[in-house]
Design an enzyme around this catalytic site. Structure first.
Site, PDB file in Angstrom:
ATOM      1  NE  ARG A   1      -3.863   2.332   2.360  1.00  0.00           N
ATOM      2  CZ  ARG A   1      -4.439   1.938   2.209  1.00  0.00           C
ATOM      3  NH1 ARG A   1      -5.093   1.342   2.069  1.00  0.00           N
ATOM      4  NH2 ARG A   1      -5.827   3.487   2.129  1.00  0.00           N
ATOM      5  CE1 TYR A   2      -0.663   4.001   3.553  1.00  0.00           C
ATOM      6  CE2 TYR A   2       0.420   1.737   4.985  1.00  0.00           C
ATOM      7  CZ  TYR A   2      -0.393   3.410   5.205  1.00  0.00           C
ATOM      8  OH  TYR A   2      -1.402   3.335   5.482  1.00  0.00           O
TER       9      TYR A   2
ATOM     10  CG  HIS B   1      26.356 -19.146   6.437  1.00  0.00           C
ATOM     11  ND1 HIS B   1      26.865 -17.533   6.151  1.00  0.00           N
ATOM     12  CD2 HIS B   1      26.826 -19.148   7.765  1.00  0.00           C
ATOM     13  CE1 HIS B   1      27.406 -17.233   7.187  1.00  0.00           C
ATOM     14  NE2 HIS B   1      27.788 -17.648   8.825  1.00  0.00           N
TER      15      HIS B   1
ATOM     16  CB  THR C   1      33.903 -13.859  11.728  1.00  0.00           C
ATOM     17  OG1 THR C   1      32.554 -14.252  12.370  1.00  0.00           O
ATOM     18  CG2 THR C   1      34.050 -12.661  12.487  1.00  0.00           C
TER      19      THR C   1
ATOM     20  CG  HIS D   1      -3.358  23.145  32.791  1.00  0.00           C
ATOM     21  ND1 HIS D   1      -2.590  22.050  33.421  1.00  0.00           N
ATOM     22  CD2 HIS D   1      -2.242  24.032  33.541  1.00  0.00           C
ATOM     23  CE1 HIS D   1      -0.842  22.208  33.835  1.00  0.00           C
ATOM     24  NE2 HIS D   1      -1.345  23.747  33.556  1.00  0.00           N
TER      25      HIS D   1
ATOM     26  CD  GLN E   1      31.632 -14.250  15.836  1.00  0.00           C
ATOM     27  OE1 GLN E   1      30.222 -14.564  15.503  1.00  0.00           O
ATOM     28  NE2 GLN E   1      32.019 -15.783  16.306  1.00  0.00           N
TER      29      GLN E   1
ATOM     30  CB  SER F   1     -17.021  10.308   7.322  1.00  0.00           C
ATOM     31  OG  SER F   1     -18.408   9.381   7.173  1.00  0.00           O
TER      32      SER F   1
ATOM     33  CG  ASN G   1     -12.197  11.826   8.519  1.00  0.00           C
ATOM     34  OD1 ASN G   1     -13.241  12.797   9.481  1.00  0.00           O
ATOM     35  ND2 ASN G   1     -12.741  11.050   7.931  1.00  0.00           N
TER      36      ASN G   1
ATOM     37  NE  ARG H   1      27.834 -13.293  16.054  1.00  0.00           N
ATOM     38  CZ  ARG H   1      26.746 -12.369  15.735  1.00  0.00           C
ATOM     39  NH1 ARG H   1      25.584 -11.560  16.707  1.00  0.00           N
ATOM     40  NH2 ARG H   1      26.220 -12.159  13.914  1.00  0.00           N
TER      41      ARG H   1
END
Length: 460
Positions: free
Chosen positions: A15-16, A90, A120, A169, A245, A293, A301, A333
């Site tokens: 969708r996006y 892997h 590694t 407030h 590691q 709506s 909206n 690790r």
């Protein structure tokens, strides 16, 4: 019920997609594999350039052809790597075999054993993630985030003199200007962007447990630490000399905390804009063909800001999770980081989608200055603060004998609305100097904004 054909689970990929596709160039699985190939190729060239172990420097044409494997990386390569990984089970070993195959095609088979030399998997992965995250942030996320902050700044300047009834407030308070309130958000957002811009992208390249053990076994006289530093910084990263590691990922946690904080400030901006829309300060501009709506045809909206709120919440939740997970690895690790990091693109994707929502939303609203003026004119009691403060100054100056000016204004204004006429009558009868009285009589809720307009200049 017949089963649906295979579907994407993430709305970012369906969708996006259009709003976030720029991130896919850097934070997708394919982009990660391309970065892995990049690191493997550059390490091989780094070693041969120094003629390590009697190797020869690869001639310029073949070096360019080898680097083109990275720049031309496409669907064919993605498919080939997937096939190799299906056999090896892997991902990084599959990249090694892929690079070896390219060496054979270029007639460089004699250099095959320098592919992934003394590495590694995490030596390749941590550098690949650092490069892809750096480029995603600098090339995609930061421009979008900075562009939005700049747009809010432009609005702040445009609206710097537009008076606005403040609400503290949820109740009427000392007036401000709409521009100054927008400037506050710009200032907050830009502070976080500076932190993101200053991110140090770290990389390690020290073997199975970060000790250069295999390196020294192969050549005890080589300064492998210096070579690792040169190689990592050559990729545009900062070398981390002390690791297990894995590179410790602290820089990632720091970055994600900053982006998450940016998200939350932007979320606050969205809730304020939503409230201003609800209050009528901003009116929404109808978009041709759109529906607010399914049953109430009058509705427009504030979906851009509401959608942004949701996406910012998802992004921050993921970034917070990444930040807390990635800084911990059992002993030298474990693989918790491996699964976690596959969601980096999702986290940034939801933030980028929110940036797009807010940017578009700001194009679809306009200020209702008439309503702002009406609000202010209906709340003359907010001048009570100014009046009691001026009285205090007059008492200190010896021009008034009023006792407890705060209480006097509290009796006049607390919990009730008063109009201009009442306030004028009250001020006229005050025991204060004439200059002070004239100043107060000239004051209106719309003009009682202090330095609001001038404060916007702090953005420049």
């Amino acid at each position: 019920m017949s089963p649906l054909p295979p579907q994407m689970l993430s709305p970012l990929d369906s969708r996006y997609r259009k709003s976030v596709e720029g991130l896919g160039e850097h934070l997708s699985e394919a982009a990660l594999n391309r970065a892995r190939v990049h690191v493997e190729v550059e390490w091989l060239l780094f070693l041969t350039d120094r003629e390590m172990f009697g190797s020869h420097k690869i001639d310029a044409d073949k070096a360019a052809a080898l680097r083109a494997v990275v720049t031309d990386f496409g669907q064919k390569d993605i498919d080939e790597l997937a096939e190799v990984e299906a056999r090896t089970r892997h991902d990084v070993k599959a990249v090694e075999y892929y690079v070896r195959a390219r060496l054979e095609e270029l007639g460089l088979s004699e250099l095959a054993e320098l592919t992934h030399f003394a590495c590694t998997s995490e030596d390749i992965n941590n550098l690949s993630y650092a490069v892809t995250i750096r480029d995603a942030v600098n090339d995609v996320w930061l421009p979008a985030a900075s562009g939005l902050a700049d747009r809010i700044a432009e609005l702040a300047v445009e609206l710097r003199d537009v008076p606005l009834l403040s609400l503290t407030h949820g109740q009427p308070a000392t007036p401000t200007t709409l521009g100054k309130e927008l400037a506050v958000f710009t200032h907050r957002l830009r502070r976080q962007l500076k932190r993101v811009e200053a991110t140090e992208y770290l990389g390690k390249f020290a073997g199975a447990t970060g000790n250069f053990a295999a390196h020294q076994a192969a050549s005890a006289t080589t300064n492998w630490e210096q070579l690792a530093d040169e190689f990592v910084t050559g990729l545009g990263l900062s070398w981390n000399p002390l690791t297990t590691q894995i590179e410790s990922h602290d820089w990632q946690a720091e970055l994600y905390a900053d982006v998450s904080r940016f998200n939350r400030i932007l979320h606050n901006f969205c809730t304020d804009v939503w409230t201003y829309i609800s209050r009528g300060v901003f009116r929404q501009i109808p978009q041709a063909g759109s529906t607010g709506s399914s049953t109430m045809p009058h509705k427009i909206n504030p979906i851009r800001f509401e959608n942004a709120e949701a996406n910012l919440e998802i992004s921050s939740a993921l970034l917070d999770s990444l930040g807390s997970t990635l800084v911990t690895s059992r002993l030298q690790r474990d693989l918790t980081d491996s699964s976690a990091q596959r969601n980096i693109g999702v986290a940034f994707g939801h933030s980028l989608l929110a940036l797009d929502n807010v940017t578009r939303g700001l194009r679809e609203i306009a200020v209702d200055e008439a309503l702002l003026a009406t609000e202010l004119d209906g709340n003359w009691e907010v001048l009570g603060e100014a009046i009691q403060t001026v009285i205090r100054a007059e008492i200190v100056a010896g021009r008034s004998s009023i006792a407890d000016p705060y209480a006097v204004l509290k009796d006049l204004t607390r919990g009730r609305r008063i109009g201009k006429a009442e306030l004028v009558e009250f001020v006229t009868g005050l025991d204060i100097g004439q200059d002070a009285k004239d100043s107060l009589l000239a004051l209106t809720p719309g003009s009682y904004t202090g330095a609001s307009s001038r404060l916007v200049d702090h953005l420049s």
